[in-house]
Design a protein around this motif. Structure first.
Motif, PDB file in Angstrom:
ATOM      1  N   ARG A  76     -45.794  43.216  27.999  1.00 54.33           N
ATOM      2  CA  ARG A  76     -44.851  42.968  26.917  1.00 54.33           C
ATOM      3  C   ARG A  76     -45.318  41.921  25.916  1.00 54.33           C
ATOM      4  O   ARG A  76     -45.023  42.044  24.738  1.00 54.33           O
ATOM      5  CB  ARG A  76     -43.502  42.528  27.496  1.00 54.33           C
ATOM      6  N   ALA A  83     -50.556  39.329  17.746  1.00 52.60           N
ATOM      7  CA  ALA A  83     -49.132  39.679  17.727  1.00 52.60           C
ATOM      8  C   ALA A  83     -48.782  40.455  16.460  1.00 52.60           C
ATOM      9  O   ALA A  83     -48.026  41.432  16.500  1.00 52.60           O
ATOM     10  CB  ALA A  83     -48.282  38.408  17.832  1.00 52.60           C
ATOM     11  N   ARG A  84     -49.329  40.043  15.282  1.00 48.46           N
ATOM     12  CA  ARG A  84     -49.021  40.738  14.033  1.00 48.46           C
ATOM     13  C   ARG A  84     -49.559  42.163  14.045  1.00 48.46           C
ATOM     14  O   ARG A  84     -48.872  43.098  13.638  1.00 48.46           O
ATOM     15  CB  ARG A  84     -49.611  39.958  12.864  1.00 48.46           C
ATOM     16  N   TYR A  86     -50.115  43.945  16.649  1.00 49.36           N
ATOM     17  CA  TYR A  86     -49.326  44.695  17.635  1.00 49.36           C
ATOM     18  C   TYR A  86     -48.019  45.192  17.023  1.00 49.36           C
ATOM     19  O   TYR A  86     -47.604  46.328  17.260  1.00 49.36           O
ATOM     20  CB  TYR A  86     -49.049  43.793  18.841  1.00 49.36           C
ATOM     21  N   LYS A  87     -47.368  44.357  16.205  1.00 49.01           N
ATOM     22  CA  LYS A  87     -46.128  44.777  15.566  1.00 49.01           C
ATOM     23  C   LYS A  87     -46.370  45.933  14.595  1.00 49.01           C
ATOM     24  O   LYS A  87     -45.587  46.876  14.519  1.00 49.01           O
ATOM     25  CB  LYS A  87     -45.496  43.581  14.853  1.00 49.01           C
ATOM     26  N   LYS A  88     -47.471  45.848  13.826  1.00 46.59           N
ATOM     27  CA  LYS A  88     -47.770  46.935  12.887  1.00 46.59           C
ATOM     28  C   LYS A  88     -48.038  48.242  13.622  1.00 46.59           C
ATOM     29  O   LYS A  88     -47.541  49.303  13.244  1.00 46.59           O
ATOM     30  CB  LYS A  88     -48.976  46.564  12.032  1.00 46.59           C
ATOM     31  N   ALA A  90     -47.020  49.049  16.575  1.00 47.72           N
ATOM     32  CA  ALA A  90     -45.812  49.520  17.247  1.00 47.72           C
ATOM     33  C   ALA A  90     -44.837  50.157  16.267  1.00 47.72           C
ATOM     34  O   ALA A  90     -44.105  51.096  16.622  1.00 47.72           O
ATOM     35  CB  ALA A  90     -45.134  48.358  17.981  1.00 47.72           C
ATOM     36  N   ALA A  91     -44.809  49.685  15.013  1.00 43.18           N
ATOM     37  CA  ALA A  91     -43.876  50.244  14.026  1.00 43.18           C
ATOM     38  C   ALA A  91     -44.427  51.474  13.318  1.00 43.18           C
ATOM     39  O   ALA A  91     -43.678  52.188  12.665  1.00 43.18           O
ATOM     40  CB  ALA A  91     -43.527  49.172  12.995  1.00 43.18           C
TER      41      ALA A  91
END
Length: 299
Positions: A76, A83-84, A86-88, A90-91
């Motif tokens: 998780r 982290a940035r 990973y967010k891109k 994931a979205a």
């Protein structure tokens, strides 16, 4: 009162599988046992070896390292430096799904509108059965070409032609034709334009025949020597071919309703032959063709 304790007989000892066979005194002992009273004995089943809880875990070999990371951090929580990204990542699938849904909905809406429009046009066509009008030239009066001769072929001409055009809307029972302003009528000979005039604007009812006059004027017309000789020969034979072309903006009205089409250009081409280049010339129609590009079914 004291409890009475009864002694428990000791279990028979198990003989080892690798015990050597009895010899000597053992045989005598066995013989004495056979003479004694027989007893029933049941061998004990071998129990599986129980694990020892006091054993220590095996130590890894030299050069091998075991790193234990909490499961929630592995699945998780990405590293801080990624982290940035990973967010891109994931979205991205969610945006793609939304884009695909929007494209599918837009395509379905466009197809639905096309189907509805086609169904509406088909229903109107089946109900009203629109047909194109027919045209013909009743008469043609010519001025300015009767004095043409081979000697004056290089001079410019200003011919004047007055035509009586007949528009027939008899094939339409419930369709009204509006002839809009801005139309034109042109007369040409052998590909050379002689005169041009305006088409009048009027409304023609269903099953109606209208005859109207068109005044056409030309200026600075020059015919080649070959065209002049050919025109003189055809006039002598009493058969001068000419082409009358009309381009008219038209709008259709269906019955007494407010339903009407957009404005389209109707092009009519008529082949006409006259016996002389004079005011009292007799015109003979040899056929007219009507073309309407947007309304290909309107014939």
């Amino acid at each position: 009162m004291a409890d009475r304790v009864h002694p428990i007989p000791a279990p028979p000892s198990r003989r080892s599988d690798h015990q050597p066979p009895p010899t000597g005194d053992a045989n005598a002992t066995a013989a004495d046992a056979t003479t004694s009273a027989p007893t029933e004995t049941t061998p004990l089943q071998e129990q599986p070896p129980y694990p020892s809880f006091n054993q220590r875990p095996l130590s890894p070999p030299p050069g091998t390292y075991i790193v234990q990371i909490p499961k929630d951090q592995v699945l998780r929580v990405p590293p801080p430096d990624r982290a940035r990204r990973y967010k891109k990542l994931a979205a991205r699938p969610a945006r793609r799904r939304l884009l695909r849904r929007a494209c599918c909905f837009s395509l379905a809406a466009v197809l639905l509108l096309i189907l509805l429009a086609a169904a509406f046009v088909g229903a109107v066509y089946l109900i009203f059965r629109p047909r194109s009008p027919t045209f013909s030239v009743s008469s043609l009066s010519i001025h300015g070409l009767d004095t043409l001769s081979s000697s004056s072929s290089s001079s410019s001409l200003s011919p004047e032609l007055d035509a009586a055009v007949r528009a027939d809307n008899g094939r339409n029972r419930r369709v009204i034709i509006d002839y809009r302003g801005g139309g034109s009528v042109t007369v040409s000979y052998a590909g050379e334009r002689l005169a041009t005039g305006p088409w009048p604007a009027f409304r023609q009812a269903a099953r109606n025949v209208t005859v109207f006059a068109v005044a056409m004027r030309g200026n600075g017309v020059r015919l080649t020597e070959e065209q002049t000789k050919q025109l003189a020969a055809e006039q002598a034979a009493g058969d001068v071919p000419m082409v009358v072309e009309a381009v008219v903006p038209v709008r259709l009205r269906f019955g007494g309703t407010l339903l009407r089409t957009w404005t389209v250009d109707v092009k009519a081409t008529c082949d006409v032959a006259v016996d002389r280049l004079a005011a009292n010339a007799t015109a003979v129609n040899r056929g007219c063709k009507v073309k309407v590009k947007p309304l290909w079914w309107w014939r």
